[in-house]
Enzyme design. Structure first.
Site, PDB file in Angstrom:
ATOM      1  N   GLN A 193      85.234  46.443  41.736  1.00 41.25           N
ATOM      2  CA  GLN A 193      83.887  45.941  42.036  1.00 41.25           C
ATOM      3  C   GLN A 193      83.963  44.465  42.436  1.00 41.25           C
ATOM      4  OE1 GLN A 193      80.888  47.438  38.874  1.00 41.25           O
ATOM      5  NE2 GLN A 193      82.867  47.450  37.873  1.00 41.25           N
ATOM      6  N   TYR A 251      77.303  31.149  47.117  1.00 42.15           N
ATOM      7  CA  TYR A 251      78.542  31.781  47.587  1.00 42.15           C
ATOM      8  C   TYR A 251      79.616  30.745  47.935  1.00 42.15           C
ATOM      9  CZ  TYR A 251      76.776  36.477  47.249  1.00 42.15           C
ATOM     10  OH  TYR A 251      76.319  37.667  46.728  1.00 42.15           O
ATOM     11  N   CYS A 273      76.518  33.316  63.841  1.00 41.44           N
ATOM     12  CA  CYS A 273      77.469  34.183  64.557  1.00 41.44           C
ATOM     13  C   CYS A 273      77.748  33.632  65.953  1.00 41.44           C
ATOM     14  CB  CYS A 273      76.826  35.572  64.654  1.00 41.44           C
ATOM     15  SG  CYS A 273      77.728  36.751  65.659  1.00 41.44           S
ATOM     16  N   ARG A 326      81.152  29.720  44.760  1.00 52.69           N
ATOM     17  CA  ARG A 326      82.083  30.763  44.274  1.00 52.69           C
ATOM     18  C   ARG A 326      83.347  30.767  45.126  1.00 52.69           C
ATOM     19  NH1 ARG A 326      78.841  36.177  43.998  1.00 52.69           N
ATOM     20  NH2 ARG A 326      80.839  37.002  43.290  1.00 52.69           N
ATOM     21  N   THR A 377      84.878  45.722  32.895  1.00 51.80           N
ATOM     22  CA  THR A 377      83.551  45.863  33.501  1.00 51.80           C
ATOM     23  C   THR A 377      82.534  46.206  32.425  1.00 51.80           C
ATOM     24  OG1 THR A 377      82.209  46.978  35.181  1.00 51.80           O
ATOM     25  CG2 THR A 377      83.895  48.315  34.117  1.00 51.80           C
ATOM     26  N   SER A 378      81.326  45.657  32.584  1.00 49.56           N
ATOM     27  CA  SER A 378      80.249  45.951  31.626  1.00 49.56           C
ATOM     28  C   SER A 378      79.666  47.339  31.904  1.00 49.56           C
ATOM     29  CB  SER A 378      79.154  44.887  31.760  1.00 49.56           C
ATOM     30  OG  SER A 378      78.693  44.840  33.106  1.00 49.56           O
ATOM     31  N   ASP A 398      86.630  39.009  44.709  1.00 44.28           N
ATOM     32  CA  ASP A 398      87.438  37.780  44.680  1.00 44.28           C
ATOM     33  C   ASP A 398      88.775  37.909  45.404  1.00 44.28           C
ATOM     34  OD1 ASP A 398      88.025  38.423  41.126  1.00 44.28           O
ATOM     35  OD2 ASP A 398      89.132  39.172  42.861  1.00 44.28           O
ATOM     36  N   CYS A 452      76.292  36.392  68.614  1.00 39.45           N
ATOM     37  CA  CYS A 452      74.865  36.648  68.884  1.00 39.45           C
ATOM     38  C   CYS A 452      73.952  35.559  68.337  1.00 39.45           C
ATOM     39  CB  CYS A 452      74.455  38.011  68.304  1.00 39.45           C
ATOM     40  SG  CYS A 452      74.221  37.986  66.508  1.00 39.45           S
ATOM     41  N   HIS A 508      82.615  46.665  46.682  1.00 44.10           N
ATOM     42  CA  HIS A 508      81.498  45.722  46.808  1.00 44.10           C
ATOM     43  C   HIS A 508      81.776  44.648  47.853  1.00 44.10           C
ATOM     44  CE1 HIS A 508      79.845  46.737  42.531  1.00 44.10           C
ATOM     45  NE2 HIS A 508      79.548  47.647  43.418  1.00 44.10           N
TER      46      HIS A 508
END
Ligand code: BV8
Ligand code: ZN
Length: 263
Positions: free
Chosen positions: A107, A72, A167, A75, A208-209, A110, A170, A135
Site C-alpha cells: 500500500q 506531498y 504538464c 513527504r 498495516t492497520s 515510498d 497539455c 496505491h
C-alpha cells in the site's frame, strides 16, 4: 529472538512459510517506519495537524492544490532521505529466492520495496521482488488532464516559488501518481494482487492497520481459499483475530528472523 516474540510462535510462523508453495505479502506504512518514513495513523503521522484522509483526496486537491502539493513535497523530501531497512531487504531476498512464488503487494507509495529489490538482486533480475504498488508511487507525477506519467518534480520546487507544476504536453495541473481516497485502484494491479492472494498458502501481513480497503481485503482472499495468515505488527489490527500466527513486534527485527533460510 526479536523483542515481543515467544519462541513457539516464531517457529510456528517459520514452519508455515517454509511449507508454503505460494506466499503473498501485504505491507503498509509500518514496514517503512524504521526507515524513518512517518506512518499514517501513528502519532508521527500527522502533518500540520492534518490527517491523510483530509489531504489525499481529489476534493482536497481541487479545493487547495497548493496545500496538497506542500504535503506531498514535504513527504517527497522526507522519503528522499530514507533507505530500505532490514525488513524490506529480507522480504526482497525472500521474493528473489522464491522466484515468482512469493508476491509482494504494498500500500506504500515510498518506493522502498522497489529500492530493496534492486539492492538485493544486484546484477540479477529484480523482477520477482518488484512489488505491486497498488496505491501508486510518490516519486512519479501524473497529469490531471491527459494522465501522462512523468518523473516527480523535485521536492525543492516549492522553494523557488515556481507555482504549481504543470504538464508539458497539455498544460494541466500535475499531481502525485498515487491513488487518493475515493479514487479507484488500477484494476489490473488489484486483480493480480487478489489472484496471488487466492493462490497463496500463506498471506504475510506486515505493518498495516488494515483499515484501508480494498487493500485490507486482500488477506481475506487467502483465508477464503484455505490459506494461513501471519501478521507482523506491534499493535493489534482488525485482522489479528484471523491470524494463525502473530509476531507482535517491529518488522525490521521480525522479518529477517521469520524469513531466514525460508527462500
Ligand atoms: C476506493 C496513497 C472505490 C495516497 C492511500 C468505509 C468502509 C470501508 C471502506 C471505505 C469506507 N469509506 C470509504 C471507504 C473506501 C476508502 C477507505 O478504505 N477508507 C478508509 C479510511 C475507511 N478506500 C478508498 O477510497 C480506496 N478507493 O475504495 O475506490 C471506487 C471504485 C470505483 C470508482 C470510484 C471509487 C482508495 C484507498 C487508497 C487511499 N490512498 N495512499 C498517499 O499515500 O498519499 S491509503 C494510505 O493508507 C496509504 O497507502 C497507507 O499505506 C494506507 C493504509 O495505511 P497503513 O499502511 O496501514 O498505515 P497506518 O499508519 O494506518 O498503519 C501503520 C501500521 O504499522 C500500524 O498498524 C502500526 O501498528 C504498524 N507499525 C508501526 N511501526 C511498525 C509497524 N509495523 C511493523 N513494524 C513497525 N516498526
Ligand atoms: Zn497533460
Amino acid at each position: 529472538m526479536p523483542p515481543g516474540e515467544a519462541p513457539d510462535v516464531l517457529e510456528e510462523a517459520r514452519t508455515l512459510v517454509r511449507r508454503a508453495r505460494r506466499v503473498v505479502v501485504l505491507t503498509g506504512a509500518g514496514i517503512s517506519a524504521e526507515s524513518g518514513v512517518p506512518t499514517f495513523r501513528g502519532s508521527d503521522g500527522l502533518w500540520r495537524s492534518y490527517r491523510a484522509e483530509d489531504l489525499a483526496t481529489p476534493e482536497a486537491f481541487a479545493r487547495d492544490p497548493e496545500l496538497v502539493w506542500a504535503w506531498y513535497l514535504w513527504r517527497r523530501k522526507v522519503i528522499g532521505a530514507c533507505a530500505p531497512n532490514a525488513g524490506h531487504v529480507a522480504l526482497a531476498r525472500f521474493a528473489l529466492a522464491r522466484a515468482g512464488t512469493a508476491v509482494v503487494v504494498t500500500q506504500n507509495v515510498d518506493g522502498l520495496h522497489h529500492q530493496a529489490a534492486l539492492m538485493a538482486a544486484g546484477d540479477a533480475d529484480p523482477g520477482p521482488a518488484i512489488p505491486l504498488e497498488i496505491h501508486g508511487a510518490l516519486h512519479r507525477d501524473r497529469c490531471s488532464g491527459c494522465r501522462r506519467v512523468t518523473p516527480g518534480v523535485p521536492a525543492s520546487i516549492d522553494e523557488d516559488g515556481a507555482g504549481l507544476p504543470r504538464c508539458d504536453a497539455c498544460g494541466d495541473l500535475l499531481r502525485p501518481d498515487v491513488v487518493w481516497f475515493g479514487e479507484p485502484l488500477d484494476t489490473a494491479l488489484l486483480e493480480r494482487a487478489f489472484a496471488a492472494a487466492r493462490d497463496a498458502d500463506v498471506c504475510l501481513v506486515v505493518g498495516t492497520s488494515a483499515l484501508v480497503h480494498p487493500a485490507a481485503s486482500i488477506p481475506l482472499a487467502t483465508l477464503g481459499s484455505g490459506g494461513h495468515l501471519i501478521e507482523i505488527n506491534p499493535e493489534p489490527t482488525p485482522l489479528s483475530g484471523r491470524a494463525h500466527a502473530t509476531l507482535r513486534g517491529a518488522s525490521a527485527a521480525n522479518l529477517p528472523e521469520l524469513l531466514r533460510d525460508a527462500g
